[in-house]
Enzyme design. Structure first.
Site, mmCIF file in Angstrom:
data_model
loop_
_atom_site.group_PDB
_atom_site.id
_atom_site.type_symbol
_atom_site.label_atom_id
_atom_site.label_comp_id
_atom_site.label_asym_id
_atom_site.label_seq_id
_atom_site.Cartn_x
_atom_site.Cartn_y
_atom_site.Cartn_z
ATOM 1 N N ARG A 242 0.861 -1.179 0.000
ATOM 2 C CA ARG A 242 0.000 0.000 0.000
ATOM 3 C C ARG A 242 0.895 1.226 0.000
ATOM 4 O O ARG A 242 1.939 1.265 0.657
ATOM 5 C CB ARG A 242 -0.934 0.010 1.219
ATOM 6 C CG ARG A 242 -2.122 -0.948 1.108
ATOM 7 C CD ARG A 242 -3.119 -0.471 0.068
ATOM 8 N NE ARG A 242 -4.326 -1.277 -0.003
ATOM 9 C CZ ARG A 242 -4.532 -2.254 -0.857
ATOM 10 N NH1 ARG A 242 -3.587 -2.565 -1.728
ATOM 11 N NH2 ARG A 242 -5.671 -2.906 -0.870
ATOM 12 N N GLU A 271 -3.299 7.996 -4.169
ATOM 13 C CA GLU A 271 -3.725 7.578 -5.505
ATOM 14 C C GLU A 271 -5.034 8.259 -5.905
ATOM 15 O O GLU A 271 -5.929 8.403 -5.066
ATOM 16 C CB GLU A 271 -3.908 6.051 -5.527
ATOM 17 C CG GLU A 271 -2.610 5.296 -5.303
ATOM 18 C CD GLU A 271 -2.802 3.779 -5.383
ATOM 19 O OE1 GLU A 271 -3.907 3.316 -5.738
ATOM 20 O OE2 GLU A 271 -1.829 3.066 -5.094
ATOM 21 N N HIS A 289 -0.649 0.939 -10.039
ATOM 22 C CA HIS A 289 -1.391 -0.014 -9.201
ATOM 23 C C HIS A 289 -1.952 -1.164 -10.037
ATOM 24 O O HIS A 289 -3.167 -1.390 -10.102
ATOM 25 C CB HIS A 289 -2.512 0.691 -8.442
ATOM 26 C CG HIS A 289 -2.932 -0.053 -7.200
ATOM 27 N ND1 HIS A 289 -3.346 0.569 -6.054
ATOM 28 C CD2 HIS A 289 -2.989 -1.393 -6.930
ATOM 29 C CE1 HIS A 289 -3.656 -0.336 -5.137
ATOM 30 N NE2 HIS A 289 -3.450 -1.533 -5.652
#
Length: 332
Positions: A242, A271, A289
């Site tokens: 993460r 993000e 991602h």
């Protein structure tokens, strides 16, 4: 509740991903599925409004955030939130439990796919492949030179894994094919070869550090200035966990100042925003991602989340329920 259970799907999912919700052979009655067509994050106001319209279950992705206020909007009806992800830092599980809402995730399915991506970043950052390709595509390559784009060998290097769950172990298996020495750090001993109890000791030994921890208050900025300073100046940092596990400002400084050699990053603190200095930092390999982004894996994740929501609504407690104790409140 009268009629079939109603399930809200917050984002478009791969073809076939929601089939378990409507399969006539599934547990309980087939669900009435409302698929939101927009492939953008649903803000809290929109999510709360959807819940107030009456849904028994939600199949969500990591961009939707669930807190006590959201669960209050679904009070009296909402029984399950199935997250199409392994991580669940977007869901307040404690608040869900208090509201009698079972939370499910999708463990196991994306382990190998994410491990593949982690190793892609290990190779790309170590061998400077993104930088070399960018020069080539821009027309800047003038032919073979002995001292051009010199990277670091991956084979025979020491790989340090921070966290040692399923994905980290899958990365370790791949490292075996490169004759790497694999060490790992966890808060408590694993009883397995290569365990290093002190994080800074692991960081100082490893040629490549790969992060595999969930996002919790304890792991937020787990890798900051002191940790980066403990790494070798030639070391590579890889993050497929993460984004907030890494202090991006500190990482940008470390890359610009040569504190570490390179980084391969698939996840970011805010993000879809990416720290502008990371975009320009030397040695930074950046991906949007895509750790689990294969057709087979994303479809399987969606199907597991859908099947889990259906199971809870049929009175079952699936093995991937994060708070099975909530079922006693959620079930009729």
């Amino acid at each position: 509740m009268t009629g079939p259970p109603r399930v809200f799907v917050t984002r478009p999912l791969p073809a076939g991903g929601t089939d378990p919700l409507t399969d006539p052979g599934g547990p309980g009655p087939p669900c009435d599925v409302v698929q939101r067509p927009d492939d953008e994050p649903l803000d809290p106001a929109g999510l709360a409004a959807a819940l107030r319209s009456g849904f028994d279950g939600i199949v969500s992705v990591l961009t939707e955030r669930f807190d006590a206020g959201i669960f209050a909007a679904g009070k009296g009806r909402l029984r399950v939130v199935a997250n199409v992800a392994v991580g669940y830092d977007n869901i307040d599980v404690e608040a869900a439990t208090a509201a009698g809402v079972v939370v499910c995730n999708t463990p196991g399915i994306l382990d190998d796919t994410t491990a593949d991506l982690a190793f892609l970043l290990i190779l790309a950052a170590s061998r400077r492949s993104s930088e070399a390709e960018a020069v080539l595509r821009a027309g800047g390559w003038e032919g073979f030179h002995m001292d051009e784009f010199l990277g670091r060998d991956v084979h025979g290097a020491t790989l340090g894994l921070v966290g040692y769950g399923r994905i980290a172990r899958a990365v370790a298996r791949r490292a075996g094919g490169f004759a790497m020495e694999v060490i790992h750090h966890t808060r408590t001993p694993t009883g397995e070869p290569g365990w290093v109890g002190d994080l800074h000791a692991l960081l100082g030994r490893a040629d490549i550090v790969s992060l595999h921890v969930p996002l919790t208050p304890a792991t937020r900025h787990l890798i900051g200035r002191p940790q980066l300073a403990a790494m070798k100046p030639t070391a590579v940092l890889v993050n497929t966990a993460r984004g907030p596990v890494v202090d991006e400002e500190a990482l940008a400084d470390a890359l610009e100042q040569g504190v570490i050699g390179a980084a391969g990053i698939d996840v970011f603190e805010a993000e879809p925003a990416v720290h502008p200095r990371l975009l320009a930092a030397p040695g930074a390999v950046l991906l949007p991602h895509i750790g689990s982004a294969t057709v087979a894996t994303r479809t399987a994740m969606a199907r597991l989340a859908s099947a889990s929501a259906r199971a809870v609504l049929a009175g079952e407690v699936p093995a991937n329920a994060l708070n099975p104790e909530a079922a006693s409140r959620a079930l009729p």
